[in-house]
Structure formats: structure tokens, C-alpha cells
Motif scaffolding. Structure first.
Motif, PDB file in Angstrom:
ATOM      1  N   ARG A 283       0.529   1.823 -15.256  1.00  0.00           N
ATOM      2  CA  ARG A 283      -0.405   2.670 -16.001  1.00  0.00           C
ATOM      3  C   ARG A 283       0.173   3.002 -17.376  1.00  0.00           C
ATOM      4  NH1 ARG A 283      -3.077   7.010 -11.716  1.00  0.00           N
ATOM      5  NH2 ARG A 283      -3.268   5.564  -9.924  1.00  0.00           N
TER       6      ARG A 283
ATOM      7  N   SER B   2      -4.153  -4.779  -7.740  1.00  0.00           N
ATOM      8  CA  SER B   2      -2.902  -5.099  -7.043  1.00  0.00           C
ATOM      9  C   SER B   2      -3.069  -6.290  -6.107  1.00  0.00           C
ATOM     10  CB  SER B   2      -2.397  -3.885  -6.257  1.00  0.00           C
ATOM     11  OG  SER B   2      -3.293  -3.550  -5.211  1.00  0.00           O
TER      12      SER B   2
ATOM     13  N   GLU C 226      -6.383   0.382  -9.539  1.00  0.00           N
ATOM     14  CA  GLU C 226      -5.056  -0.111  -9.168  1.00  0.00           C
ATOM     15  C   GLU C 226      -5.097  -0.871  -7.849  1.00  0.00           C
ATOM     16  OE1 GLU C 226      -0.566   1.758  -8.640  1.00  0.00           O
ATOM     17  OE2 GLU C 226      -2.028   2.754  -9.931  1.00  0.00           O
ATOM     18  N   SER C 227      -5.865  -0.360  -6.892  1.00  0.00           N
ATOM     19  CA  SER C 227      -5.977  -1.028  -5.598  1.00  0.00           C
ATOM     20  C   SER C 227      -6.610  -2.409  -5.743  1.00  0.00           C
ATOM     21  CB  SER C 227      -6.826  -0.182  -4.635  1.00  0.00           C
ATOM     22  OG  SER C 227      -6.179   1.031  -4.326  1.00  0.00           O
TER      23      SER C 227
ATOM     24  N   GLY D 250      -8.463  10.463 -11.601  1.00  0.00           N
ATOM     25  CA  GLY D 250      -7.343   9.888 -10.876  1.00  0.00           C
ATOM     26  C   GLY D 250      -7.808   8.973  -9.763  1.00  0.00           C
ATOM     27  N   ALA D 251      -8.923   9.319  -9.126  1.00  0.00           N
ATOM     28  CA  ALA D 251      -9.473   8.483  -8.060  1.00  0.00           C
ATOM     29  C   ALA D 251      -9.956   7.147  -8.616  1.00  0.00           C
ATOM     30  CB  ALA D 251     -10.618   9.206  -7.355  1.00  0.00           C
ATOM     31  N   HIS D 252     -10.559   7.174  -9.800  1.00  0.00           N
ATOM     32  CA  HIS D 252     -11.001   5.930 -10.429  1.00  0.00           C
ATOM     33  C   HIS D 252      -9.806   5.028 -10.751  1.00  0.00           C
ATOM     34  CE1 HIS D 252     -14.725   8.339 -11.686  1.00  0.00           C
ATOM     35  NE2 HIS D 252     -15.161   7.391 -10.876  1.00  0.00           N
ATOM     36  N   LEU D 253      -8.753   5.620 -11.308  1.00  0.00           N
ATOM     37  CA  LEU D 253      -7.560   4.834 -11.631  1.00  0.00           C
ATOM     38  C   LEU D 253      -6.912   4.266 -10.371  1.00  0.00           C
ATOM     39  CD1 LEU D 253      -6.074   7.142 -14.399  1.00  0.00           C
ATOM     40  CD2 LEU D 253      -6.843   4.788 -14.728  1.00  0.00           C
ATOM     41  N   ALA D 254      -6.903   5.060  -9.307  1.00  0.00           N
ATOM     42  CA  ALA D 254      -6.334   4.585  -8.048  1.00  0.00           C
ATOM     43  C   ALA D 254      -7.144   3.426  -7.489  1.00  0.00           C
ATOM     44  CB  ALA D 254      -6.265   5.720  -7.039  1.00  0.00           C
ATOM     45  N   LEU D 255      -8.469   3.497  -7.629  1.00  0.00           N
ATOM     46  CA  LEU D 255      -9.316   2.413  -7.156  1.00  0.00           C
ATOM     47  C   LEU D 255      -9.073   1.144  -7.968  1.00  0.00           C
ATOM     48  CD1 LEU D 255     -11.559   1.235  -5.436  1.00  0.00           C
ATOM     49  CD2 LEU D 255     -13.226   2.253  -7.010  1.00  0.00           C
TER      50      LEU D 255
END
Length: 268
Positions: free
Chosen positions: A158, A151, A147-148, A140-145
Motif C-alpha cells: 500500500r 494477491s 488487496e485480497s 479500509g474494507a475496500h482496500l482490504a478487498l
């Protein structure tokens, strides 16, 4: 993993064409230090040379992110140079069309977190939309990174499964070209009705852009927006009776053809 870790550990950008440049502009304007970005680009633009990034220099051993932004046909010769970044410490983020997660796992190792993304060309003005999907090693942290980072050039959504990427490619990845062709054909039709070419193009371009912005910013169902502008037995209804007689099938076949080609590229 936060963006400050990207600044500390570095980011490798493999390929800096139109999309890579759009992303880089977004990151730099968002505060990412140029010194944290390492760009591998055999034909750098004058703009890229002036950004202050590390250009075609030795890569850091374990950067936070390695973003792959080369064309699919260049992947075979480009990835081996970055294979040493595999193993788990570096997130591999790809915006290369038609290249599946499995291809990156084969190049970097199955334990490497990989996020596959499909942006589109309005990213050049910060109005793009990007779909992402991660492999089993991507947390989840990788996906959040991811996404950041993405963006910086627009919205990010997703996906639930990688198989959806072909449809995304056909709708939003290729979709801007369909809209540009709509502008072309609308302007040509206006010219055929007696408008000067420059005026017809100006009207068509502003109409498509304005209608899109209205749909985007209000969030109203586009079918309702269509009904709102269609008076019974009026000019819009007369035009729509022609358009709706063939456009739904034409668009469906257009998207299917693009999705089929995306599927072919993924198997190549």
C-alpha cells in the motif's frame, strides 16, 4: 466486504488481456465461481471462452467490484459503458497505467470508491508485486478487498500517496523489462567470450532468476549478498569495478525517464 460478497454480488472485469487473464486465473483457482465473473472483452481468447464466465453479457446492476484492465488509450471509450456502476455500491479497481484516481472519479462520480493499482508482468506466474492507493471514498474494507483480489498474482503493498505511483511504475511496473534486457546483454557478453549462444542464454537466465530468488527468499540486504560473493582481488571484484562505475547512474536515469513518462501519461 469479503470475497464471499464478491461471489454473491459479482465482479465485472473490463478487459481481459495478459494481466486481466492472470488475475482471472488466480481468482478461479482460488475458488471464485465463474458465474460470479462478468467479462467485457471484444476479442476473447479461446481460453477465456472456456472458463464459464459471463462473457460480454448484460452487467449486474451493483457488482461488488468493477476491475478496469484496459490500456490507457482505450479508457475514453471503455469507461462510459460502465458509468452506471458509480455512486458508491461498487468498488472500482484499476490496473490501467498512467490513469489517475481523478479520472475515475470524473467518470463514476466523486462518491465512488476507487483503488488504483500497478501490478507487473511476473503476475503471469503468480510472482508479481502490486502497489495500491485508494481515493477518499475508499475505506479500509475496500482496500482490504482490493488487496485480497490482487494477491491472487503475488505480493501487494500500500502506498501513502498517489504521487508515489509514478516511481512504482518506473521501478516495479517497468522493471521486469530492465531485467530481461540484463539477461539479453549478459548472454551476449558470454557469447562474445566464446560460449555457444544457447549455453550463454541458459547461464544468464538461470543466474538472474536464481540471484533474484536468493534475494527474495532470504530477505538479506542485496548489498550484503553482493559482498558475500565478492572475494578480494577476485574475478567478481574485477567485474564489479567496471559495472559499478556506470550502472548506478544508468539505472537512476532509466527510472527517472520511466517515471517522467508516467507523469506525462497522468496529465494527458
Amino acid at each position: 466486504m469479503a470475497l464471499d460478497e464478491v461471489a454473491a454480488r459479482g465482479l465485472v472485469l473490463l478487459g481481459c488481456g495478459k494481466m486481466g487473464s492472470a488475475l482471472l486465473r488466480g481468482w478461479l483457482s482460488g475458488g471464485l465461481p465463474p458465474s460470479a465473473v462478468h467479462v467485457v472483452e471484444p476479442r476473447p481468447s479461446d481460453w477465456l471462452r472456456g472458463t464459464g464466465v459471463a462473457l460480454n453479457a448484460p452487467l449486474p446492476k451493483a457488482p461488488a467490484v468493477a476491475l478496469v484492465a484496459v490500456k490507457p488509450q482505450m479508457m475514453g471509450e471503455a469507461l462510459p459503458a460502465m458509468a452506471a456502476l458509480g455512486g458508491g455500491r461498487t468498488l472500482v479497481l484499476s490496473i490501467a497505467a498512467g490513469t489517475p484516481l481523478a479520472a475515475f472519479e470524473a467518470a463514476f462520480g466523486a462518491g465512488t470508491p476507487v483503488v488504483r493499482a500497478m501490478p507487473n508482468t511476473p503476475a503471469a506466474i503468480g510472482r508479481g508485486i502490486t502497489a495500491i492507493i485508494g481515493n477518499a471514498a475508499a475505506t479500509g474494507a475496500h482496500l482490504a478487498l482490493a488487496e485480497s483480489l490482487l494477491s491472487a498474482v503475488g505480493e501487494v503493498v500500500r502506498l501513502e500517496a498517489e504521487g508515489q505511483m509514478d516511481a512504482v511504475t518506473a521501478v516495479s511496473g517497468s522493471g521486469p523489462a530492465y531485467v530481461f534486457h540484463l539477461i539479453e546483454t549478459l548472454a551476449a557478453a558470454g557469447e562474445a567470450e566464446g560460449l555457444a549462444p544457447e549455453l550463454a542464454l541458459r547461464l544468464a537466465r538461470a543466474t538472474v532468476a536464481g540471484a533474484g530468488a536468493l534475494a527474495q527468499e532470504t530477505g538479506t540486504d542485496p548489498a550484503q549478498l553482493r559482498r558475500d560473493v565478492t572475494s578480494p582481488n577476485g574475478t567478481t571484484q574485477a567485474g564489479l569495478e567496471v559495472l559499478m562505475g556506470g550502472l548506478p547512474d544508468l539505472i537512476a536515469r532509466t527510472v527517472r525517464a520511466a517515471a517522467a513518462r508516467s507523469e506525462e501519461l497522468g496529465r494527458a
